[in-house]
Design a protein around this motif. Structure first.
Motif, PDB file in Angstrom:
ATOM      1  N   VAL A 117       0.713  -1.506   0.054  1.00 22.00           N
ATOM      2  CA  VAL A 117       0.102   0.098   0.048  1.00 22.00           C
ATOM      3  C   VAL A 117       1.062   0.637  -0.110  1.00 22.00           C
ATOM      4  O   VAL A 117       2.067   1.322   0.495  1.00 22.00           O
ATOM      5  N   ASP A 118       0.988   1.661  -1.153  1.00 21.34           N
ATOM      6  CA  ASP A 118       1.302   3.457  -0.597  1.00 21.34           C
ATOM      7  C   ASP A 118       1.382   4.165   0.280  1.00 21.34           C
ATOM      8  O   ASP A 118       0.384   4.681   1.132  1.00 21.34           O
ATOM      9  N   SER A 119       2.257   4.941   0.943  1.00 20.89           N
ATOM     10  CA  SER A 119       1.899   5.773   2.150  1.00 20.89           C
ATOM     11  C   SER A 119       2.395   6.593   1.927  1.00 20.89           C
ATOM     12  O   SER A 119       4.068   6.034   2.036  1.00 20.89           O
ATOM     13  N   PRO A 120       2.422   7.756   1.259  1.00 24.64           N
ATOM     14  CA  PRO A 120       3.511   9.383   1.993  1.00 24.64           C
ATOM     15  C   PRO A 120       4.516   9.101   2.506  1.00 24.64           C
ATOM     16  O   PRO A 120       5.669   9.919   3.348  1.00 24.64           O
ATOM     17  N   ASP A 121       4.177   8.719   3.646  1.00 26.89           N
ATOM     18  CA  ASP A 121       5.035   9.072   5.367  1.00 26.89           C
ATOM     19  C   ASP A 121       5.250   7.873   5.382  1.00 26.89           C
ATOM     20  O   ASP A 121       5.762   7.912   6.887  1.00 26.89           O
ATOM     21  N   GLY A 122       5.446   6.859   4.982  1.00 24.96           N
ATOM     22  CA  GLY A 122       5.747   5.268   5.100  1.00 24.96           C
ATOM     23  C   GLY A 122       4.995   4.565   6.184  1.00 24.96           C
ATOM     24  O   GLY A 122       5.211   3.769   7.130  1.00 24.96           O
ATOM     25  N   LYS A 123       3.714   5.421   6.583  1.00 27.06           N
ATOM     26  CA  LYS A 123       3.275   3.852   8.106  1.00 27.06           C
ATOM     27  C   LYS A 123       1.477   4.299   7.590  1.00 27.06           C
ATOM     28  O   LYS A 123       1.505   4.865   6.068  1.00 27.06           O
ATOM     29  N   LEU A 124       1.440   3.009   7.582  1.00 24.07           N
ATOM     30  CA  LEU A 124      -0.174   2.432   7.624  1.00 24.07           C
ATOM     31  C   LEU A 124      -1.329   2.884   7.928  1.00 24.07           C
ATOM     32  O   LEU A 124      -0.785   3.586   9.761  1.00 24.07           O
ATOM     33  N   THR A 125      -2.252   2.960   7.874  1.00 26.74           N
ATOM     34  CA  THR A 125      -3.280   3.681   9.175  1.00 26.74           C
ATOM     35  C   THR A 125      -4.446   2.155   8.763  1.00 26.74           C
ATOM     36  O   THR A 125      -4.142   1.289   7.817  1.00 26.74           O
ATOM     37  N   PRO A 126      -5.139   2.575   9.795  1.00 25.46           N
ATOM     38  CA  PRO A 126      -6.496   0.883   8.938  1.00 25.46           C
ATOM     39  C   PRO A 126      -6.921   1.068   8.340  1.00 25.46           C
ATOM     40  O   PRO A 126      -7.248   0.355   7.421  1.00 25.46           O
ATOM     41  N   GLU A 127      -7.156   2.591   7.659  1.00 27.31           N
ATOM     42  CA  GLU A 127      -8.223   2.855   6.031  1.00 27.31           C
ATOM     43  C   GLU A 127      -6.881   2.147   4.859  1.00 27.31           C
ATOM     44  O   GLU A 127      -7.532   2.278   4.219  1.00 27.31           O
ATOM     45  N   LEU A 128      -5.819   2.540   5.625  1.00 22.73           N
ATOM     46  CA  LEU A 128      -4.979   2.214   4.096  1.00 22.73           C
ATOM     47  C   LEU A 128      -4.930   0.587   4.416  1.00 22.73           C
ATOM     48  O   LEU A 128      -4.654  -0.102   3.617  1.00 22.73           O
ATOM     49  N   VAL A 129      -4.856  -0.536   5.423  1.00 19.66           N
ATOM     50  CA  VAL A 129      -4.564  -1.837   5.521  1.00 19.66           C
ATOM     51  C   VAL A 129      -5.791  -2.469   4.261  1.00 19.66           C
ATOM     52  O   VAL A 129      -5.499  -2.948   3.970  1.00 19.66           O
TER      53      VAL A 129
END
Length: 361
Positions: A117-129
């Motif tokens: 999953v692409d993440s601009p700040d390198g962090k995942l969130t539940p929504e990104l998961v």
């Protein structure tokens, strides 16, 4: 007969490429020497590996169990294998080390599908998961059963305890587990001012790769199982993956020294402080106009500084200082500070950056 090994490098050479460039912390060297006398049973049946388990439980809770391994890739691949059936997959940020910097080892050695999953700040969130956490029961899709996060991330950002807890709760609600690549876990904990368990055990992490090499060890990482129900077969997988050390006492002795006093925190906090000094010095240079063309791309949460630099200036700077180009297409670079980085090192680097940027105008 005296030893024949000579000093083959210039001890004055300093780099900002990786915290792996730094040498061994003197206290770690002493611990290795202290463990060196006589014989101890091989393959982990030694007094130091036994003591390590008690030290690990002090930091990560009574259910924690540590499995020393040689390196971070081995820790990640072996730990994830123990969490997954053959049909399992891992949801991770596209920048995750398991996706970008392990030469396909999770896939080739571990047989693990990485769902990115692409993440601009390198962090995942539940929504990104949730962009990849779907398709359970579909025989045509690798089953997303683990979420893997990195603390601190590959772009230098840090998850808060609440952010990790939200991910853990979300993963567990879907029947998934949470894995953490903690190669720089000490830097993250030092930056947040919290104990190690606050961003691991207490935040719902199930299995952890805990890094030592980047924080002053000769070599060695740990797979730390925080929830025994989340992992199976590590005693076999570690051997299968060529990560079982015969003289394990020397891996374990290093981690005992790192964790039995505040060495992990002192070393990590110092590296973070040096990165903050680098960031502050360059921010001042931007403000007074002496660093034209320099811009930051990420927050400096721990011991990494990410920035963009004009290509010509970066090329000249490479001649005097070693560092890594992160994204050549955008001119993004990464500057890392270590447990042994000094204020003079940082100030000399700032002066070098300013000089090269000024000559580019």
């Amino acid at each position: 007969m005296e030893g024949v090994t000579s000093v083959l490098h210039d001890p004055r050479f300093r780099a900002f490429a990786s915290d792996n460039y730094a040498g061994i912390h003197p206290e770690i060297l002493e611990a290795i020497g202290a463990a060196n006398g006589g014989h101890q049973i091989a393959y982990g049946e030694d007094a130091y590996t036994e003591r390590l388990q008690a030290v690990i439980r002090e930091h990560f809770g009574e259910r924690a169990e540590a499995f020393p391994v040689f390196n971070g890739t081995g820790a990640n691949v072996t730990g994830l294998q123990s969490m997954l059936p053959r049909w399992g997959a891992v949801v991770a940020a596209s920048t995750a080390h398991i996706n970008t910097d392990e030469n396909g080892a999770p896939e080739r050695i571990g047989g693990i599908k990485i769902l990115t999953v692409d993440s601009p700040d390198g962090k995942l969130t539940p929504e990104l998961v949730d962009r990849q956490a779907w398709g359970w029961g579909d025989e045509h899709r690798a089953q997303p059963l683990v979420v893997s996060i990195t603390q601190s991330t590959e772009v230098g950002t840090v998850y808060s305890p609440d952010e990790i807890r939200a991910l853990a709760d979300h993963a567990h609600a879907h029947g998934m587990r949470l894995h953490m690549d903690g190669s720089r876990l000490s830097n993250a904990a030092a930056a947040l001012g919290v104990p190690l368990r606050a961003i691991t055990t207490d935040a719902g992490v199930d299995v952890l790769s805990y890094g030592g090499t980047k924080n002053g060890l000769l070599l060695g990482e740990l797979i730390v199982v925080l929830d025994p129900a989340a992992s199976d077969g590590l005693v076999y997988l570690r051997k299968m993956n060529m990560q079982l050390a015969s003289k394990m006492r020397f891996l374990s002795a290093q981690f005992i020294e790192l964790l039995s006093n505040d060495l992990w925190q002192r070393s990590a906090a110092h590296a973070n402080t040096m990165a903050a000094r680098l960031r502050a010095g360059l921010e001042a240079s931007i403000a007074d106009g002496s660093a034209p063309g320099l811009a930051f791309t990420q927050s400096t949460d721990a011991n990494a500084v990410f920035a963009t630099v004009p290509a010509a200036a970066a090329a000249r700077l490479h001649e005097a200082f070693r560092f890594y180009d992160w994204d050549i297409s955008t001119g993004e670079v990464r500057w890392m500070c270590s447990w042994d980085t000094t204020e003079d090192d940082v100030d000399a680097f700032i002066d070098g950056i300013r000089a090269e940027l000024a000559s580019s105008v």
